[in-house]
Design a protein around this motif. Structure first.
Motif, PDB file in Angstrom:
ATOM      1  N   PHE A  16       0.836  -1.198   0.000  1.00  0.00           N
ATOM      2  CA  PHE A  16       0.000   0.000   0.000  1.00  0.00           C
ATOM      3  C   PHE A  16       0.870   1.247   0.000  1.00  0.00           C
ATOM      4  CE2 PHE A  16      -2.690  -3.247   1.769  1.00  0.00           C
ATOM      5  CZ  PHE A  16      -3.913  -3.008   1.184  1.00  0.00           C
ATOM      6  N   GLY A  17       0.681   2.132  -0.975  1.00  0.00           N
ATOM      7  CA  GLY A  17       1.371   3.414  -1.007  1.00  0.00           C
ATOM      8  C   GLY A  17       0.556   4.475  -0.275  1.00  0.00           C
ATOM      9  N   ARG A  18      -0.754   4.280  -0.305  1.00  0.00           N
ATOM     10  CA  ARG A  18      -1.701   5.181   0.366  1.00  0.00           C
ATOM     11  C   ARG A  18      -2.745   4.337   1.088  1.00  0.00           C
ATOM     12  NH1 ARG A  18      -2.137  10.530  -1.039  1.00  0.00           N
ATOM     13  NH2 ARG A  18      -0.729  11.208  -2.676  1.00  0.00           N
ATOM     14  N   CYS A  19      -3.305   4.908   2.126  1.00  0.00           N
ATOM     15  CA  CYS A  19      -4.359   4.229   2.870  1.00  0.00           C
ATOM     16  C   CYS A  19      -5.626   4.153   2.006  1.00  0.00           C
ATOM     17  CB  CYS A  19      -4.649   4.992   4.159  1.00  0.00           C
ATOM     18  SG  CYS A  19      -6.055   4.340   5.078  1.00  0.00           S
ATOM     19  N   PRO A  20      -6.241   2.974   1.885  1.00  0.00           N
ATOM     20  CA  PRO A  20      -7.468   2.864   1.097  1.00  0.00           C
ATOM     21  C   PRO A  20      -8.686   3.519   1.759  1.00  0.00           C
ATOM     22  CG  PRO A  20      -6.896   0.742   2.054  1.00  0.00           C
ATOM     23  CD  PRO A  20      -5.774   1.678   2.369  1.00  0.00           C
ATOM     24  N   MET A  21      -8.586   3.861   3.050  1.00  0.00           N
ATOM     25  CA  MET A  21      -9.718   4.489   3.747  1.00  0.00           C
ATOM     26  C   MET A  21      -9.663   6.014   3.710  1.00  0.00           C
ATOM     27  SD  MET A  21     -11.633   2.041   4.712  1.00  0.00           S
ATOM     28  CE  MET A  21     -12.736   2.765   5.881  1.00  0.00           C
ATOM     29  N   CYS A  22      -8.489   6.596   4.026  1.00  0.00           N
ATOM     30  CA  CYS A  22      -8.394   8.058   4.125  1.00  0.00           C
ATOM     31  C   CYS A  22      -7.487   8.673   3.061  1.00  0.00           C
ATOM     32  CB  CYS A  22      -7.918   8.468   5.517  1.00  0.00           C
ATOM     33  SG  CYS A  22      -6.159   8.141   5.824  1.00  0.00           S
ATOM     34  N   ASN A  23      -6.863   7.834   2.237  1.00  0.00           N
ATOM     35  CA  ASN A  23      -5.941   8.272   1.191  1.00  0.00           C
ATOM     36  C   ASN A  23      -4.668   8.903   1.745  1.00  0.00           C
ATOM     37  OD1 ASN A  23      -5.493   8.151  -1.588  1.00  0.00           O
ATOM     38  ND2 ASN A  23      -6.037  10.291  -1.851  1.00  0.00           N
ATOM     39  N   GLY A  24      -4.403   8.711   3.036  1.00  0.00           N
ATOM     40  CA  GLY A  24      -3.199   9.246   3.667  1.00  0.00           C
ATOM     41  C   GLY A  24      -1.967   8.447   3.295  1.00  0.00           C
ATOM     42  N   MET A  25      -0.813   9.060   3.452  1.00  0.00           N
ATOM     43  CA  MET A  25       0.442   8.405   3.086  1.00  0.00           C
ATOM     44  C   MET A  25       1.256   7.972   4.297  1.00  0.00           C
ATOM     45  SD  MET A  25       1.636  10.519  -0.261  1.00  0.00           S
ATOM     46  CE  MET A  25       2.960   9.373  -0.539  1.00  0.00           C
ATOM     47  N   LYS A  26       0.689   8.079   5.494  1.00  0.00           N
ATOM     48  CA  LYS A  26       1.416   7.696   6.708  1.00  0.00           C
ATOM     49  C   LYS A  26       1.164   6.229   7.028  1.00  0.00           C
ATOM     50  CE  LYS A  26       1.557  12.245   8.794  1.00  0.00           C
ATOM     51  NZ  LYS A  26       1.230  13.024   9.986  1.00  0.00           N
ATOM     52  N   ILE A  27       1.666   5.353   6.143  1.00  0.00           N
ATOM     53  CA  ILE A  27       1.501   3.915   6.300  1.00  0.00           C
ATOM     54  C   ILE A  27       2.740   3.349   6.986  1.00  0.00           C
ATOM     55  CG2 ILE A  27       1.268   1.722   5.051  1.00  0.00           C
ATOM     56  CD1 ILE A  27      -1.218   3.398   4.786  1.00  0.00           C
ATOM     57  N   GLU A  28       2.511   2.542   8.000  1.00  0.00           N
ATOM     58  CA  GLU A  28       3.618   1.907   8.722  1.00  0.00           C
ATOM     59  C   GLU A  28       3.490   0.393   8.586  1.00  0.00           C
ATOM     60  OE1 GLU A  28       5.480   1.904  13.208  1.00  0.00           O
ATOM     61  OE2 GLU A  28       4.052   3.441  12.628  1.00  0.00           O
ATOM     62  N   VAL A  29       4.603  -0.268   8.311  1.00  0.00           N
ATOM     63  CA  VAL A  29       4.624  -1.721   8.161  1.00  0.00           C
ATOM     64  C   VAL A  29       5.431  -2.316   9.309  1.00  0.00           C
ATOM     65  CG1 VAL A  29       5.313  -3.646   6.692  1.00  0.00           C
ATOM     66  CG2 VAL A  29       4.472  -1.522   5.655  1.00  0.00           C
ATOM     67  N   ILE A  30       4.798  -3.219  10.054  1.00  0.00           N
ATOM     68  CA  ILE A  30       5.448  -3.885  11.180  1.00  0.00           C
ATOM     69  C   ILE A  30       5.597  -5.362  10.829  1.00  0.00           C
ATOM     70  CG2 ILE A  30       5.274  -4.486  13.625  1.00  0.00           C
ATOM     71  CD1 ILE A  30       3.416  -2.024  13.907  1.00  0.00           C
ATOM     72  N   PRO A  31       6.840  -5.848  10.692  1.00  0.00           N
ATOM     73  CA  PRO A  31       7.011  -7.270  10.382  1.00  0.00           C
ATOM     74  C   PRO A  31       6.563  -8.138  11.554  1.00  0.00           C
ATOM     75  CG  PRO A  31       9.130  -6.112  10.399  1.00  0.00           C
ATOM     76  CD  PRO A  31       8.083  -5.138  10.809  1.00  0.00           C
ATOM     77  N   VAL A  32       5.885  -9.237  11.226  1.00  0.00           N
ATOM     78  CA  VAL A  32       5.417 -10.180  12.238  1.00  0.00           C
ATOM     79  C   VAL A  32       6.044 -11.527  11.916  1.00  0.00           C
ATOM     80  CG1 VAL A  32       3.400 -11.278  13.261  1.00  0.00           C
ATOM     81  CG2 VAL A  32       3.252  -8.920  12.474  1.00  0.00           C
ATOM     82  N   GLU A  33       6.689 -12.119  12.900  1.00  0.00           N
ATOM     83  CA  GLU A  33       7.344 -13.410  12.715  1.00  0.00           C
ATOM     84  C   GLU A  33       6.310 -14.516  12.531  1.00  0.00           C
ATOM     85  OE1 GLU A  33      10.612 -14.072  12.464  1.00  0.00           O
ATOM     86  OE2 GLU A  33      10.981 -11.919  12.570  1.00  0.00           O
ATOM     87  N   ASP A  34       6.763 -15.628  11.940  1.00  0.00           N
ATOM     88  CA  ASP A  34       5.883 -16.779  11.772  1.00  0.00           C
ATOM     89  C   ASP A  34       5.300 -17.187  13.121  1.00  0.00           C
ATOM     90  OD1 ASP A  34       6.541 -16.774   9.142  1.00  0.00           O
ATOM     91  OD2 ASP A  34       7.890 -18.485   9.241  1.00  0.00           O
ATOM     92  N   TYR A  35       4.006 -17.389  13.157  1.00  0.00           N
ATOM     93  CA  TYR A  35       3.270 -17.853  14.333  1.00  0.00           C
ATOM     94  C   TYR A  35       3.307 -16.887  15.517  1.00  0.00           C
ATOM     95  CZ  TYR A  35       3.422 -22.061  11.564  1.00  0.00           C
ATOM     96  OH  TYR A  35       3.314 -22.945  10.538  1.00  0.00           O
ATOM     97  N   GLU A  36       3.710 -15.645  15.306  1.00  0.00           N
ATOM     98  CA  GLU A  36       3.676 -14.650  16.379  1.00  0.00           C
ATOM     99  C   GLU A  36       2.263 -14.092  16.486  1.00  0.00           C
ATOM    100  OE1 GLU A  36       6.400 -10.967  17.925  1.00  0.00           O
ATOM    101  OE2 GLU A  36       6.250 -11.295  15.784  1.00  0.00           O
ATOM    102  N   ASN A  37       1.739 -14.042  17.697  1.00  0.00           N
ATOM    103  CA  ASN A  37       0.387 -13.534  17.931  1.00  0.00           C
ATOM    104  C   ASN A  37       0.432 -12.064  18.301  1.00  0.00           C
ATOM    105  OD1 ASN A  37      -0.941 -16.037  17.619  1.00  0.00           O
ATOM    106  ND2 ASN A  37      -0.257 -16.630  19.650  1.00  0.00           N
TER     107      ASN A  37
END
Length: 71
Positions: free
Chosen positions: A31-52
């Motif tokens: 995602f380059g932009r938020c599909p809800m508000c069209n904002g560009m402040k998108i943050e990606v947090i990696p989640v390890e396999d099987y991490e809850n």
């Protein structure tokens, strides 16, 4: 990228404008932009396999992410 059977390989994507969030499988559309508000402040947090993790939203604190470790 080769995915092992049973591996989830995902990222948690959060919009810092409107707090929209999604679990995104690695290798999926980014995602380059938020599909809800069209904002560009998108943050990606990696989640390890099987991490809850648990998302909660409150008026006072906003969006909280709690990681519970591996299962």
């Amino acid at each position: 990228m080769k995915v092992k059977n049973g591996a989830e390989n995902r990222d948690l994507v959060i919009c810092n404008n409107c707090l929209w969030s999604v679990s995104l499988l690695k290798g999926s559309k980014v995602f380059g932009r938020c599909p809800m508000c069209n904002g560009m402040k998108i943050e990606v947090i990696p989640v390890e396999d099987y991490e809850n993790y648990k998302l909660s939203k409150s008026q006072k604190r906003g969006l909280s992410v709690e990681f519970a470790g591996n299962v």
